[in-house]
Every structure is written in C-alpha cells, then in structure tokens.
Design a protein around this motif. Structure first.
Motif, PDB file in Angstrom:
ATOM      1  N   VAL A   1     -22.772  -4.300  -1.031  1.00  0.00           N
ATOM      2  CA  VAL A   1     -22.868  -4.967  -2.318  1.00  0.00           C
ATOM      3  C   VAL A   1     -23.850  -4.204  -3.206  1.00  0.00           C
ATOM      4  CG1 VAL A   1     -24.702  -6.545  -1.565  1.00  0.00           C
ATOM      5  CG2 VAL A   1     -23.201  -7.200  -3.460  1.00  0.00           C
ATOM      6  N   GLN A   2     -23.527  -4.109  -4.480  1.00  0.00           N
ATOM      7  CA  GLN A   2     -24.406  -3.463  -5.444  1.00  0.00           C
ATOM      8  C   GLN A   2     -24.981  -4.522  -6.376  1.00  0.00           C
ATOM      9  OE1 GLN A   2     -21.708  -0.496  -7.108  1.00  0.00           O
ATOM     10  NE2 GLN A   2     -22.768   1.094  -5.959  1.00  0.00           N
ATOM     11  N   LEU A   3     -26.251  -4.355  -6.724  1.00  0.00           N
ATOM     12  CA  LEU A   3     -26.944  -5.357  -7.521  1.00  0.00           C
ATOM     13  C   LEU A   3     -27.482  -4.749  -8.806  1.00  0.00           C
ATOM     14  CD1 LEU A   3     -29.078  -6.910  -4.641  1.00  0.00           C
ATOM     15  CD2 LEU A   3     -26.897  -7.740  -5.499  1.00  0.00           C
ATOM     16  N   GLN A   4     -27.472  -5.527  -9.848  1.00  0.00           N
ATOM     17  CA  GLN A   4     -28.042  -5.104 -11.119  1.00  0.00           C
ATOM     18  C   GLN A   4     -28.870  -6.239 -11.699  1.00  0.00           C
ATOM     19  OE1 GLN A   4     -25.305  -3.384 -13.892  1.00  0.00           O
ATOM     20  NE2 GLN A   4     -26.866  -3.020 -15.433  1.00  0.00           N
ATOM     21  N   ALA A   5     -30.151  -5.979 -11.852  1.00  0.00           N
ATOM     22  CA  ALA A   5     -31.058  -6.968 -12.424  1.00  0.00           C
ATOM     23  C   ALA A   5     -31.172  -6.761 -13.925  1.00  0.00           C
ATOM     24  CB  ALA A   5     -32.434  -6.855 -11.774  1.00  0.00           C
ATOM     25  N   VAL A  92     -42.593  -5.640 -12.358  1.00  0.00           N
ATOM     26  CA  VAL A  92     -41.185  -5.281 -12.280  1.00  0.00           C
ATOM     27  C   VAL A  92     -40.556  -6.222 -11.263  1.00  0.00           C
ATOM     28  CG1 VAL A  92     -39.497  -3.511 -11.705  1.00  0.00           C
ATOM     29  CG2 VAL A  92     -41.633  -2.879 -12.851  1.00  0.00           C
ATOM     30  N   TYR A  93     -39.506  -6.874 -11.672  1.00  0.00           N
ATOM     31  CA  TYR A  93     -38.823  -7.841 -10.810  1.00  0.00           C
ATOM     32  C   TYR A  93     -37.563  -7.198 -10.241  1.00  0.00           C
ATOM     33  CZ  TYR A  93     -41.919 -11.581 -12.255  1.00  0.00           C
ATOM     34  OH  TYR A  93     -43.022 -12.367 -12.444  1.00  0.00           O
ATOM     35  N   TYR A  94     -37.437  -7.267  -8.927  1.00  0.00           N
ATOM     36  CA  TYR A  94     -36.299  -6.709  -8.222  1.00  0.00           C
ATOM     37  C   TYR A  94     -35.501  -7.819  -7.561  1.00  0.00           C
ATOM     38  CZ  TYR A  94     -38.999  -2.340  -8.459  1.00  0.00           C
ATOM     39  OH  TYR A  94     -39.707  -1.253  -8.878  1.00  0.00           O
ATOM     40  N   CYS A  95     -34.180  -7.687  -7.600  1.00  0.00           N
ATOM     41  CA  CYS A  95     -33.386  -8.581  -6.773  1.00  0.00           C
ATOM     42  C   CYS A  95     -32.880  -7.800  -5.564  1.00  0.00           C
ATOM     43  CB  CYS A  95     -32.241  -9.216  -7.551  1.00  0.00           C
ATOM     44  SG  CYS A  95     -31.016  -8.088  -8.253  1.00  0.00           S
ATOM     45  N   ALA A  96     -32.683  -8.527  -4.492  1.00  0.00           N
ATOM     46  CA  ALA A  96     -32.290  -7.931  -3.230  1.00  0.00           C
ATOM     47  C   ALA A  96     -31.356  -8.878  -2.505  1.00  0.00           C
ATOM     48  CB  ALA A  96     -33.519  -7.639  -2.375  1.00  0.00           C
ATOM     49  N   ALA A  97     -30.529  -8.324  -1.632  1.00  0.00           N
ATOM     50  CA  ALA A  97     -29.553  -9.137  -0.929  1.00  0.00           C
ATOM     51  C   ALA A  97     -29.476  -8.742   0.533  1.00  0.00           C
ATOM     52  CB  ALA A  97     -28.172  -9.007  -1.580  1.00  0.00           C
ATOM     53  N   ALA A  98     -29.112  -9.709   1.337  1.00  0.00           N
ATOM     54  CA  ALA A  98     -28.901  -9.475   2.758  1.00  0.00           C
ATOM     55  C   ALA A  98     -27.906 -10.511   3.252  1.00  0.00           C
ATOM     56  CB  ALA A  98     -30.210  -9.580   3.523  1.00  0.00           C
ATOM     57  N   SER A  99     -27.138 -10.143   4.228  1.00  0.00           N
ATOM     58  CA  SER A  99     -26.109 -11.063   4.723  1.00  0.00           C
ATOM     59  C   SER A  99     -26.654 -11.893   5.873  1.00  0.00           C
ATOM     60  CB  SER A  99     -24.869 -10.295   5.155  1.00  0.00           C
ATOM     61  OG  SER A  99     -25.164  -9.417   6.215  1.00  0.00           O
ATOM     62  N   CYS A 100     -26.307 -13.168   5.832  1.00  0.00           N
ATOM     63  CA  CYS A 100     -26.521 -14.077   6.952  1.00  0.00           C
ATOM     64  C   CYS A 100     -27.952 -14.071   7.495  1.00  0.00           C
ATOM     65  CB  CYS A 100     -25.532 -13.770   8.073  1.00  0.00           C
ATOM     66  SG  CYS A 100     -23.806 -13.886   7.551  1.00  0.00           S
ATOM     67  N   LEU A 101     -28.915 -14.194   6.610  1.00  0.00           N
ATOM     68  CA  LEU A 101     -30.309 -14.218   7.027  1.00  0.00           C
ATOM     69  C   LEU A 101     -30.666 -15.527   7.717  1.00  0.00           C
ATOM     70  CD1 LEU A 101     -32.475 -12.720   4.140  1.00  0.00           C
ATOM     71  CD2 LEU A 101     -32.062 -11.775   6.402  1.00  0.00           C
ATOM     72  N   HIS A 102     -31.498 -15.413   8.726  1.00  0.00           N
ATOM     73  CA  HIS A 102     -32.081 -16.607   9.323  1.00  0.00           C
ATOM     74  C   HIS A 102     -33.064 -17.210   8.319  1.00  0.00           C
ATOM     75  CE1 HIS A 102     -34.727 -18.999  11.922  1.00  0.00           C
ATOM     76  NE2 HIS A 102     -33.680 -19.066  12.741  1.00  0.00           N
ATOM     77  N   GLY A 116     -31.496  -4.059  -6.219  1.00  0.00           N
ATOM     78  CA  GLY A 116     -31.214  -3.690  -7.593  1.00  0.00           C
ATOM     79  C   GLY A 116     -32.290  -2.774  -8.125  1.00  0.00           C
ATOM     80  N   GLN A 117     -32.160  -2.351  -9.361  1.00  0.00           N
ATOM     81  CA  GLN A 117     -33.035  -1.327  -9.929  1.00  0.00           C
ATOM     82  C   GLN A 117     -34.326  -1.882 -10.512  1.00  0.00           C
ATOM     83  OE1 GLN A 117     -30.764  -2.849 -11.518  1.00  0.00           O
ATOM     84  NE2 GLN A 117     -31.197  -2.880 -13.706  1.00  0.00           N
ATOM     85  N   GLY A 118     -34.446  -3.179 -10.674  1.00  0.00           N
ATOM     86  CA  GLY A 118     -35.667  -3.743 -11.226  1.00  0.00           C
ATOM     87  C   GLY A 118     -35.598  -3.937 -12.726  1.00  0.00           C
TER      88      GLY A 118
END
Length: 125
Positions: A1-5, A92-102, A116-118
């Motif tokens: 997945v690609q993210l853009q903040a 600088v605010y970054y978004c991040a993703a991960a699948s199926c986190l506990h 994402g790039q921030g």
C-alpha cells in the motif's frame, strides 16, 4: 500500500486542522493506520492510530481529548482532526500503515512498514 499525507500548514495556537492520509492499493480495510510526528531535534513519536476492521482508536496522552482519528474505508483515507493546536504540536506529521497489528503494537513505530512522505504542521503562538 502507498500512502500520501496532506493537510499540513501554518496555523495559530488554538486553531484546528485536519490531516488526511490517502492510500492506494488493495486491502486497505486490513491495515491499521497511524500518525506519528517528528519535531525539529526530536525523535519521531506516536500520535494516534486506528485499527483495521473494527476501527479501535489509540491516542498518545498529549493529544488525547484534542485530536480525533477516523477512517473512511470506501475512500481509503484516514483523517486526523487536530483541535486546540499548540506550538508544541509543531512537527512533520507522518502516516503509516501495517496489516493486522496486534492491539498492543499500534503505538510502536517499528511495526509499521508503509510510510507516507510527511506533512508539515506549524503552530504559531
């Protein structure tokens, strides 16, 4: 997945701002998404996260009650509504993703493998 903040900018203390994290790719609903921030000269820190599926939310103590995270799975977007902003929220605010986190791992940076790039948020006093 690609993210853009997006959504950062210059605001005054007490103002509100909404950040967006837009994702591309498949299976967005299976990803937890978080916001981290990094102020000048400081380490990156956890701000908030929203879990995949049920959408459980997590907040750091310094934003609890001021910020609200939400997700729109149809739009593949996660929002961070920031209210009563203070100069110490400048970062600088970054978004991040991960699948199926506990559950316990949502606040831990190393578990997020897509970033994402921030977007810069500057709060003037």
């Amino acid at each position: 997945v690609q993210l853009q903040a997006s959504g950062g900018g210059l605001v005054q203390a007490g103002d509100s701002r909404r950040l967006s994290c837009s994702a591309s790719g498949r299976g967005f609903i299976n990803y937890s998404v978080a916001w981290f921030r990094q102020a000048p000269g400081k380490e990156r820190e956890f701000v908030s996260a929203v879990k995949y599926g049920v959408g459980t939310t997590y907040y750091s103590d310094f934003v609890k009650g001021r910020f609200a995270i939400s997700r729109d799975n149809d739009k593949k977007t996660v929002y961070l509504q920031m209210n009563r902003l203070q100069p110490e929220d400048t970062a600088v605010y970054y978004c991040a993703a991960a699948s199926c986190l506990h559950d316990d791992n949502h606040i831990v940076e190393r578990y997020y493998n897509f970033w994402g790039q921030g977007t810069q948020v500057t709060v003037s006093s």
